[in-house]
Design an enzyme around this catalytic site. Structure first.
Site, PDB file in Angstrom:
ATOM      1  N   CYS A 116       0.809  -1.230   0.000  1.00 37.53           N
ATOM      2  CA  CYS A 116       0.000   0.000   0.000  1.00 37.53           C
ATOM      3  C   CYS A 116       0.834   1.268   0.000  1.00 37.53           C
ATOM      4  O   CYS A 116       0.330   2.345  -0.302  1.00 37.53           O
ATOM      5  CB  CYS A 116      -0.932   0.005   1.207  1.00 37.53           C
ATOM      6  SG  CYS A 116      -2.005  -1.425   1.241  1.00 37.53           S
ATOM      7  N   HIS A 255      -3.766   7.047   2.086  1.00 34.42           N
ATOM      8  CA  HIS A 255      -4.080   5.705   1.606  1.00 34.42           C
ATOM      9  C   HIS A 255      -5.460   5.332   2.145  1.00 34.42           C
ATOM     10  O   HIS A 255      -5.758   5.528   3.321  1.00 34.42           O
ATOM     11  CB  HIS A 255      -3.018   4.712   2.096  1.00 34.42           C
ATOM     12  CG  HIS A 255      -3.387   3.298   1.839  1.00 34.42           C
ATOM     13  ND1 HIS A 255      -3.825   2.862   0.603  1.00 34.42           N
ATOM     14  CD2 HIS A 255      -3.403   2.215   2.655  1.00 34.42           C
ATOM     15  CE1 HIS A 255      -4.090   1.567   0.675  1.00 34.42           C
ATOM     16  NE2 HIS A 255      -3.852   1.159   1.901  1.00 34.42           N
ATOM     17  N   ASN A 286      -9.942  -0.772  -0.348  1.00 35.63           N
ATOM     18  CA  ASN A 286      -8.485  -0.590  -0.320  1.00 35.63           C
ATOM     19  C   ASN A 286      -7.899  -1.137  -1.623  1.00 35.63           C
ATOM     20  O   ASN A 286      -7.908  -2.346  -1.853  1.00 35.63           O
ATOM     21  CB  ASN A 286      -7.931  -1.336   0.902  1.00 35.63           C
ATOM     22  CG  ASN A 286      -6.418  -1.258   1.021  1.00 35.63           C
ATOM     23  OD1 ASN A 286      -5.735  -0.799   0.108  1.00 35.63           O
ATOM     24  ND2 ASN A 286      -5.901  -1.718   2.143  1.00 35.63           N
TER      25      ASN A 286
HETATM   26  N1  ACO Z   1     -18.023  -9.236   9.097  1.00 38.89           N
HETATM   27  C1  ACO Z   1     -18.471  -9.462  10.342  1.00 38.89           C
HETATM   28  N2  ACO Z   1     -17.648  -9.676  11.397  1.00 38.89           N
HETATM   29  C2  ACO Z   1     -16.322  -9.652  11.153  1.00 38.89           C
HETATM   30  C3  ACO Z   1     -15.800  -9.433   9.872  1.00 38.89           C
HETATM   31  C4  ACO Z   1     -16.709  -9.235   8.819  1.00 38.89           C
HETATM   32  N3  ACO Z   1     -16.296  -8.988   7.555  1.00 38.89           N
HETATM   33  N4  ACO Z   1     -14.452  -9.463   9.955  1.00 38.89           N
HETATM   34  C5  ACO Z   1     -14.142  -9.703  11.239  1.00 38.89           C
HETATM   35  N5  ACO Z   1     -15.275  -9.816  11.968  1.00 38.89           N
HETATM   36  C6  ACO Z   1     -15.402 -10.076  13.384  1.00 38.89           C
HETATM   37  C7  ACO Z   1     -14.179 -10.736  13.986  1.00 38.89           C
HETATM   38  O1  ACO Z   1     -14.231 -12.138  13.800  1.00 38.89           O
HETATM   39  C8  ACO Z   1     -14.296 -10.350  15.444  1.00 38.89           C
HETATM   40  O2  ACO Z   1     -15.220 -11.212  16.074  1.00 38.89           O
HETATM   41  P1  ACO Z   1     -14.963 -11.715  17.597  1.00 38.89           P
HETATM   42  O3  ACO Z   1     -14.913 -10.456  18.411  1.00 38.89           O
HETATM   43  O4  ACO Z   1     -16.129 -12.585  17.835  1.00 38.89           O
HETATM   44  O5  ACO Z   1     -13.626 -12.416  17.534  1.00 38.89           O
HETATM   45  C9  ACO Z   1     -14.916  -8.948  15.383  1.00 38.89           C
HETATM   46  O6  ACO Z   1     -15.517  -8.832  14.083  1.00 38.89           O
HETATM   47  C10 ACO Z   1     -13.935  -7.822  15.582  1.00 38.89           C
HETATM   48  O7  ACO Z   1     -12.779  -8.108  14.780  1.00 38.89           O
HETATM   49  P2  ACO Z   1     -11.543  -7.124  14.732  1.00 38.89           P
HETATM   50  O8  ACO Z   1     -10.520  -7.696  13.830  1.00 38.89           O
HETATM   51  O9  ACO Z   1     -11.156  -6.714  16.123  1.00 38.89           O
HETATM   52  O10 ACO Z   1     -12.233  -5.864  14.039  1.00 38.89           O
HETATM   53  P3  ACO Z   1     -11.625  -4.444  13.816  1.00 38.89           P
HETATM   54  O11 ACO Z   1     -12.496  -3.431  14.433  1.00 38.89           O
HETATM   55  O12 ACO Z   1     -10.158  -4.387  14.134  1.00 38.89           O
HETATM   56  O13 ACO Z   1     -11.784  -4.273  12.242  1.00 38.89           O
HETATM   57  C11 ACO Z   1     -10.414  -4.414  10.278  1.00 38.89           C
HETATM   58  C12 ACO Z   1     -11.136  -5.182  11.387  1.00 38.89           C
HETATM   59  C13 ACO Z   1     -11.457  -3.668   9.484  1.00 38.89           C
HETATM   60  C14 ACO Z   1      -9.677  -5.407   9.407  1.00 38.89           C
HETATM   61  C15 ACO Z   1      -9.422  -3.406  10.906  1.00 38.89           C
HETATM   62  O14 ACO Z   1      -8.664  -4.052  11.900  1.00 38.89           O
HETATM   63  C16 ACO Z   1      -8.489  -2.789   9.895  1.00 38.89           C
HETATM   64  O15 ACO Z   1      -8.905  -1.994   9.074  1.00 38.89           O
HETATM   65  N6  ACO Z   1      -7.190  -3.070   9.990  1.00 38.89           N
HETATM   66  C17 ACO Z   1      -6.173  -2.457   9.139  1.00 38.89           C
HETATM   67  C18 ACO Z   1      -6.251  -2.863   7.694  1.00 38.89           C
HETATM   68  C19 ACO Z   1      -5.187  -2.125   6.920  1.00 38.89           C
HETATM   69  O16 ACO Z   1      -4.979  -0.935   7.082  1.00 38.89           O
HETATM   70  N7  ACO Z   1      -4.414  -2.793   6.122  1.00 38.89           N
HETATM   71  C20 ACO Z   1      -3.239  -2.104   5.596  1.00 38.89           C
HETATM   72  C21 ACO Z   1      -3.030  -2.135   4.252  1.00 38.89           C
HETATM   73  S1  ACO Z   1      -3.309  -3.649   3.373  1.00 38.89           S
HETATM   74  C22 ACO Z   1      -1.925  -3.862   2.327  1.00 38.89           C
HETATM   75  O17 ACO Z   1      -0.841  -3.410   2.615  1.00 38.89           O
HETATM   76  C23 ACO Z   1      -2.147  -4.720   1.100  1.00 38.89           C
END
Ligand code: ACO
Length: 330
Positions: A116, A255, A286
């Site tokens: 990214c 980004h 993304n």
């Molecule tokens: N739908 C429903 N529930 C979901 C989903 C989904 N799509 N995905 C995860 N959950 C659930 C999880 O299983 C978890 O359930 P649990 O509490 O029962 O275990 C709950 O939702 C919370 O999960 P978290 O991972 O804590 O959710 P979070 O609020 O952190 O959001 C996310 C997840 C959106 C992935 C976030 O962490 C994020 O944006 N992270 C950074 C991503 C990023 O910036 N990537 C960088 C670039 S990518 C690259 O370089 C190619």
């Protein structure tokens, strides 16, 4: 070092594939909901390239739009830098394929793999070539077909990513264009965000395919925290190196990974910075290296950027890798 030649953006363009995949579509594929995706990420839909539409095809379309805006003939392009983590093939580079398709017969080119953060890496590298006088222009392209490295059975990641491409043309200018940039990596944390298989460590096999090891693996929560801290620091450093303060930034193009990440970074930079952020992640998700040039292209087309504006770009991604830049619009 005082620069006599500056690298300025003289054209920008983007391309988005026609197929739209909505959150409602994803509800039918994995155990998720439109409400979860919107509130946790800000994403409503993303674009998905056709089976016969490659990263290079999208890059070519974005490049043609940027070249047209810069009024530069493809035959006069001297360098092509392509940021991508989803090349058409391992080699030749996507830059070579784009060079051929454009008919850019004078250009050299290569790919930059920095997930990214790739667009900022490529922008900085290309700007150095223009500022040194080595080349009289450079095409900088961010292009991704992330749909082929997405595990469509994993709700943790498949809701996040999309396909597309954006491009800019850099040319020499007496006025500052790229006013500052900084790049960074930390390979110690490579495995919080990576594609494990397909290289020499885990060559492709029936087993790697069965275990979805050719797809993006991510520790979302950890990535989130590091992304906020690192993007804040990179943005502050880029602003300081440009000799500016956050309130002098006219437009911020981050980004586009997650609305909550962008909101947290912008709030840490200053009270009114979020009002200056250009966001389109609701429509594209993304798109990794393509996200900043697509957003820049849309911001320019929407009239959000005018001559003299200082634009802050900041990115974070797999590597870990990051970059920040301040560009003054011509
Ligand atoms: N739908 C429903 N529930 C979901 C989903 C989904 N799509 N995905 C995860 N959950 C659930 C999880 O299983 C978890 O359930 P649990 O509490 O029962 O275990 C709950 O939702 C919370 O999960 P978290 O991972 O804590 O959710 P979070 O609020 O952190 O959001 C996310 C997840 C959106 C992935 C976030 O962490 C994020 O944006 N992270 C950074 C991503 C990023 O910036 N990537 C960088 C670039 S990518 C690259 O370089 C190619």
């Amino acid at each position: 070092m005082t620069k006599t030649i500056h690298a300025a953006i003289t054209g920008v363009g983007h391309y988005a594939p026609a197929k739209v995949l909505t959150n409602a579509d994803l509800e039918k594929m994995v155990d998720t909901s439109d409400e979860w995706i919107r509130t946790r990420t800000g994403i409503r839909e993303r674009r998905i390239a056709a089976n016969d539409e490659m990263t290079s095809d999208m890059g070519v379309a974005a490049a043609r739009a940027a070249l047209a805006q810069a009024k530069l003939d493809p035959a006069d392009v001297e360098a092509i830098y392509v940021a991508t983590c989803t090349p058409d093939m391992i080699f030749p580079s996507t830059a070579c394929l784009i060079q051929a398709a454009l008919g850019a017969k004078r250009a050299y080119g290569f790919d930059i793999s920095s997930a990214c953060a790739g667009f900022i890496m490529a922008l900085d590298t290309a700007a150095a070539a223009v500022e040194s006088g080595r080349v009289r222009n450079a095409l900088v392209i961010g292009a991704e077909k992330l749909s082929v490295v997405t595990d469509w059975t994993s709700r943790d990641t498949c809701v996040l990513f999309g396909d597309g491409a954006g491009a800019v043309v850099l040319q020499p200018s007496p006025r500052p264009g790229l006013r500052s940039s900084l790049l960074g990596v930390d390979g110690n944390q490579a495995e919080i965000l990576y594609i494990p298989a397909g290289g020499c460590k885990q060559p492709s096999s029936e087993e790697t395919v069965r275990a979805h090891r050719h797809a993006i693996h991510m520790s979302g929560r950890e990535t989130f925290k590091i992304a906020v801290n690192t993007m804040q620091e990179a943005a502050q450093e880029a602003i300081a190196r440009a000799g500016l303060t956050a309130d002098q930034i006219d437009c911020m193009i981050p980004h586009q990974a997650n609305y909550r990440i962008v909101d947290a970074v912008a709030k840490r930079l200053g009270p009114n910075v979020m009002d200056k952020v250009f966001l389109n992640l609701d429509r594209y998700g993304n798109t990794s290296a393509a996200s900043i040039p697509i957003a820049l292209s849309e911001a320019v087309a929407a009239g959000k950027v005018k001559s003299g504006d200082k634009i802050l770009m900041v990115a974070f991604g797999g590597g870990l890798s990051w970059g920040g830049a301040v560009v003054e619009w011509l």
